[in-house]
Design a protein around this motif. Structure first.
Motif, PDB file in Angstrom:
ATOM      1  N   MET A 100       0.840  -1.181   0.000  1.00 45.17           N
ATOM      2  CA  MET A 100       0.000   0.000   0.000  1.00 45.17           C
ATOM      3  C   MET A 100       0.889   1.250   0.000  1.00 45.17           C
ATOM      4  O   MET A 100       1.787   1.373   0.810  1.00 45.17           O
ATOM      5  N   GLU A 101       0.627   2.152  -0.926  1.00 41.75           N
ATOM      6  CA  GLU A 101       1.405   3.388  -1.021  1.00 41.75           C
ATOM      7  C   GLU A 101       0.993   4.385   0.053  1.00 41.75           C
ATOM      8  O   GLU A 101      -0.160   4.440   0.450  1.00 41.75           O
ATOM      9  N   GLU A 102       1.978   5.188   0.494  1.00 46.18           N
ATOM     10  CA  GLU A 102       1.674   6.267   1.435  1.00 46.18           C
ATOM     11  C   GLU A 102       0.994   7.401   0.682  1.00 46.18           C
ATOM     12  O   GLU A 102       1.312   7.658  -0.476  1.00 46.18           O
ATOM     13  N   PRO A 103       0.052   8.089   1.323  1.00 45.74           N
ATOM     14  CA  PRO A 103      -0.596   9.227   0.642  1.00 45.74           C
ATOM     15  C   PRO A 103       0.407  10.351   0.417  1.00 45.74           C
ATOM     16  O   PRO A 103       1.351  10.521   1.183  1.00 45.74           O
ATOM     17  N   GLU A 104       0.207  11.111  -0.670  1.00 46.55           N
ATOM     18  CA  GLU A 104       1.099  12.237  -0.960  1.00 46.55           C
ATOM     19  C   GLU A 104       0.943  13.346   0.059  1.00 46.55           C
ATOM     20  O   GLU A 104       1.864  14.090   0.326  1.00 46.55           O
ATOM     21  N   LEU A 105      -0.246  13.492   0.638  1.00 44.22           N
ATOM     22  CA  LEU A 105      -0.516  14.511   1.636  1.00 44.22           C
ATOM     23  C   LEU A 105      -1.224  13.838   2.809  1.00 44.22           C
ATOM     24  O   LEU A 105      -2.354  13.377   2.678  1.00 44.22           O
ATOM     25  N   GLU A 106      -0.532  13.745   3.934  1.00 36.55           N
ATOM     26  CA  GLU A 106      -1.066  13.067   5.121  1.00 36.55           C
ATOM     27  C   GLU A 106      -1.516  14.096   6.151  1.00 36.55           C
ATOM     28  O   GLU A 106      -0.685  14.755   6.778  1.00 36.55           O
ATOM     29  N   PRO A 107      -2.828  14.277   6.343  1.00 35.61           N
ATOM     30  CA  PRO A 107      -3.317  15.267   7.300  1.00 35.61           C
ATOM     31  C   PRO A 107      -2.907  14.911   8.732  1.00 35.61           C
ATOM     32  O   PRO A 107      -2.959  13.751   9.122  1.00 35.61           O
ATOM     33  N   LEU A 108      -2.493  15.925   9.481  1.00 34.74           N
ATOM     34  CA  LEU A 108      -2.133  15.739  10.883  1.00 34.74           C
ATOM     35  C   LEU A 108      -3.146  16.380  11.818  1.00 34.74           C
ATOM     36  O   LEU A 108      -3.365  15.901  12.921  1.00 34.74           O
ATOM     37  N   GLY A 109      -3.735  17.494  11.398  1.00 29.39           N
ATOM     38  CA  GLY A 109      -4.739  18.151  12.221  1.00 29.39           C
ATOM     39  C   GLY A 109      -4.580  19.652  12.214  1.00 29.39           C
ATOM     40  O   GLY A 109      -3.762  20.222  11.492  1.00 29.39           O
ATOM     41  N   LEU A 161      -1.976  21.363   9.689  1.00 26.81           N
ATOM     42  CA  LEU A 161      -0.692  20.700   9.487  1.00 26.81           C
ATOM     43  C   LEU A 161      -0.885  19.387   8.744  1.00 26.81           C
ATOM     44  O   LEU A 161      -1.837  18.649   8.996  1.00 26.81           O
ATOM     45  N   SER A 162       0.042  19.115   7.830  1.00 26.57           N
ATOM     46  CA  SER A 162       0.051  17.835   7.133  1.00 26.57           C
ATOM     47  C   SER A 162       1.475  17.514   6.719  1.00 26.57           C
ATOM     48  O   SER A 162       2.346  18.388   6.698  1.00 26.57           O
ATOM     49  N   ILE A 163       1.710  16.245   6.404  1.00 26.36           N
ATOM     50  CA  ILE A 163       3.005  15.818   5.863  1.00 26.36           C
ATOM     51  C   ILE A 163       2.863  15.739   4.349  1.00 26.36           C
ATOM     52  O   ILE A 163       1.985  15.049   3.829  1.00 26.36           O
ATOM     53  N   GLY A 211      11.653  14.669  -0.366  1.00 24.96           N
ATOM     54  CA  GLY A 211      11.535  13.989   0.916  1.00 24.96           C
ATOM     55  C   GLY A 211      10.357  14.563   1.668  1.00 24.96           C
ATOM     56  O   GLY A 211       9.810  15.598   1.286  1.00 24.96           O
ATOM     57  N   PRO A 212       9.934  13.910   2.730  1.00 21.94           N
ATOM     58  CA  PRO A 212       8.786  14.427   3.468  1.00 21.94           C
ATOM     59  C   PRO A 212       9.083  15.778   4.098  1.00 21.94           C
ATOM     60  O   PRO A 212      10.215  16.063   4.499  1.00 21.94           O
ATOM     61  N   ARG A 213       8.069  16.610   4.163  1.00 21.68           N
ATOM     62  CA  ARG A 213       8.200  17.916   4.799  1.00 21.68           C
ATOM     63  C   ARG A 213       6.862  18.285   5.432  1.00 21.68           C
ATOM     64  O   ARG A 213       5.809  17.779   5.021  1.00 21.68           O
ATOM     65  N   LEU A 214       6.933  19.142   6.421  1.00 24.02           N
ATOM     66  CA  LEU A 214       5.729  19.597   7.097  1.00 24.02           C
ATOM     67  C   LEU A 214       5.088  20.707   6.273  1.00 24.02           C
ATOM     68  O   LEU A 214       5.749  21.685   5.918  1.00 24.02           O
TER      69      LEU A 214
END
Length: 77
Positions: A1-10, A21-23, A29-32
Motif C-alpha cells: 500500500m502506497e503512502e498518501p502524498e498529503l497526510e493530514p495531521l490536524g 498541518l500535514s506531511i 523527501g517528506p516535509r511539514l
C-alpha cells in the motif's frame, strides 16, 4: 500500500492563529506543510528547518512572531 502524498495531521489553533498541518510527500523527501487558515498562505518546513526550530532560543522565536518583520510588509517590493 502506497503512502498518501498529503497526510493530514490536524489543526492547531488559539485566539491568535489557526493552522492546518500535514506531511507532504510530493517533493524529494517528506516535509511539514503548514496552511494558515485565515489567509490560506502555505509554507513548508523540512527536517533540517524543524531541527533548527527545536534548537532555537526564545529570542529568535520571538523575532519570528513579530508580524511587522514579514506579514505586514508589501511583498511586491
Amino acid at each position: 500500500m502506497e503512502e498518501p502524498e498529503l497526510e493530514p495531521l490536524g489543526v492547531v489553533e488559539n485566539e491568535f492563529a489557526a493552522v492546518h498541518l500535514s506531511i507532504d510527500r510530493r517533493g524529494n523527501g517528506p516535509r511539514l506543510r503548514i496552511e494558515d487558515l485565515t489567509t490560506e498562505h502555505v509554507g513548508y518546513l523540512d527536517a533540517l528547518t524543524l531541527e533548527a526550530l527545536a534548537w532555537a532560543d526564545e529570542d529568535r522565536i520571538r523575532a519570528l512572531l513579530d508580524p511587522s518583520n514579514d506579514r505586514w510588509r508589501d511583498r511586491t517590493q
